[in-house]
Write a protein that holds these residues in place. Structure first.
Motif, PDB file in Angstrom:
ATOM      1  N   GLU A  50       0.854  -1.180   0.000  1.00  0.00           N
ATOM      2  CA  GLU A  50       0.000   0.000   0.000  1.00  0.00           C
ATOM      3  C   GLU A  50       0.888   1.227   0.000  1.00  0.00           C
ATOM      4  O   GLU A  50       2.077   1.153   0.349  1.00  0.00           O
ATOM      5  N   HIS A  51       0.305   2.340  -0.428  1.00  0.00           N
ATOM      6  CA  HIS A  51       1.006   3.618  -0.364  1.00  0.00           C
ATOM      7  C   HIS A  51       0.291   4.459   0.681  1.00  0.00           C
ATOM      8  O   HIS A  51      -0.864   4.850   0.498  1.00  0.00           O
ATOM      9  N   GLU A  56      -2.716   6.156  -6.244  1.00  0.00           N
ATOM     10  CA  GLU A  56      -1.837   5.723  -7.345  1.00  0.00           C
ATOM     11  C   GLU A  56      -2.702   5.442  -8.566  1.00  0.00           C
ATOM     12  O   GLU A  56      -3.642   4.642  -8.495  1.00  0.00           O
ATOM     13  N   LEU A  57      -2.358   6.106  -9.674  1.00  0.00           N
ATOM     14  CA  LEU A  57      -3.141   5.928 -10.900  1.00  0.00           C
ATOM     15  C   LEU A  57      -2.474   4.931 -11.836  1.00  0.00           C
ATOM     16  O   LEU A  57      -1.283   5.034 -12.123  1.00  0.00           O
ATOM     17  N   PHE A  58      -3.268   3.963 -12.301  1.00  0.00           N
ATOM     18  CA  PHE A  58      -2.839   3.001 -13.313  1.00  0.00           C
ATOM     19  C   PHE A  58      -3.634   3.250 -14.603  1.00  0.00           C
ATOM     20  O   PHE A  58      -4.859   3.389 -14.546  1.00  0.00           O
ATOM     21  N   VAL A  88      -4.820   1.802   0.586  1.00  0.00           N
ATOM     22  CA  VAL A  88      -5.531   0.572   0.229  1.00  0.00           C
ATOM     23  C   VAL A  88      -4.539  -0.472  -0.290  1.00  0.00           C
ATOM     24  O   VAL A  88      -3.816  -0.229  -1.259  1.00  0.00           O
ATOM     25  N   GLU A  89      -4.528  -1.623   0.345  1.00  0.00           N
ATOM     26  CA  GLU A  89      -3.623  -2.694  -0.084  1.00  0.00           C
ATOM     27  C   GLU A  89      -4.006  -3.180  -1.476  1.00  0.00           C
ATOM     28  O   GLU A  89      -5.188  -3.380  -1.762  1.00  0.00           O
ATOM     29  N   GLY A 107       9.097  10.112  -6.190  1.00  0.00           N
ATOM     30  CA  GLY A 107       9.698   9.416  -5.064  1.00  0.00           C
ATOM     31  C   GLY A 107       8.845   8.292  -4.499  1.00  0.00           C
ATOM     32  O   GLY A 107       9.294   7.590  -3.590  1.00  0.00           O
ATOM     33  N   THR A 108       7.629   8.114  -5.039  1.00  0.00           N
ATOM     34  CA  THR A 108       6.802   7.008  -4.568  1.00  0.00           C
ATOM     35  C   THR A 108       7.456   5.690  -4.979  1.00  0.00           C
ATOM     36  O   THR A 108       7.756   5.472  -6.152  1.00  0.00           O
TER      37      THR A 108
END
Lengths: 126, 126
Positions: A50-51, A56-58, A88-89, A107-108
């Motif tokens: 998770e972040h 996070e966009l895919f 969210v995992e 940096g993510t």
């Protein structure tokens, strides 16, 4: 060719993807303020992570990506977007080689808070 | 259909574009932190403007977009990205109907600091 005074060439996503073949390694292709646009090739299953600080966009460019969530899967084909909410995992997997575009703050790390041997910083492409 | 407990459907860019036909009107299709992913259909020439506080990312989905800059044009075809830097004057134009995806912070107006009759806030799509 002479060097332009301003970088006026667009970034061609397919051309960028043609520059590398290793899997699960993110390449930076553009910056937007403090965000990065990255591309990657994926095949197989990644790790659950998770972040904690960011969505996070895919966006799938080619192939098919399954983003496993703890309460269900999201399956994306070409031209489809999914944003994994912060905290969210998720665990991406692809049954065929799949090209994706990612967008998140600079940096993510790819493995978020999970860490481990698959952790890689994004590498810029020329 | 029953409502899912989490929104697990991806966002299909082509499906979103099929939901409207008006030109130069941005539709929001996804959010990433305090950024918005928007789509628009464009044809003809917009107005010269700049965004004083943010870069602006353009991705062409179909057609061909020329981003006029004061020192040259950037021409984008499908699958090509260009980021107009913060504070740089630009004027998009398209000689054919062109579908684009935009990414910038929420609340960024289409005409930036220029204002005028073409100014429209982005509208969410279902």
């Amino acid at each position: 060719m002479t060097a332009p005074t301003r970088k006026t060439a667009p970034v061609n996503i397919a051309d960028k993807l043609a520059q590398f073949s290793d899997l699960w390694s993110q390449r930076t292709i553009a910056a937007l303020n403090d965000y990065e646009v990255k591309v990657a090739k994926v095949h197989g299953e990644f790790v659950w992570h998770e972040h904690e600080d960011t969505d996070e966009l895919f966006l799938v460019v080619s192939g098919r990506l399954t983003i496993q969530l703890r309460d269900g899967d999201v399956v994306l084909g070409p031209g489809e977007i999914y944003v994994v909410p912060k905290g969210v995992e998720h665990c991406p997997k692809a049954d065929e080689e799949t090209a994706i575009l990612l967008l998140e703050p600079k940096g993510t790390l790819n493995t978020g808070s999970a860490g481990g041997p698959l952790t890689l910083a994004a590498v810029p492409l020329d």
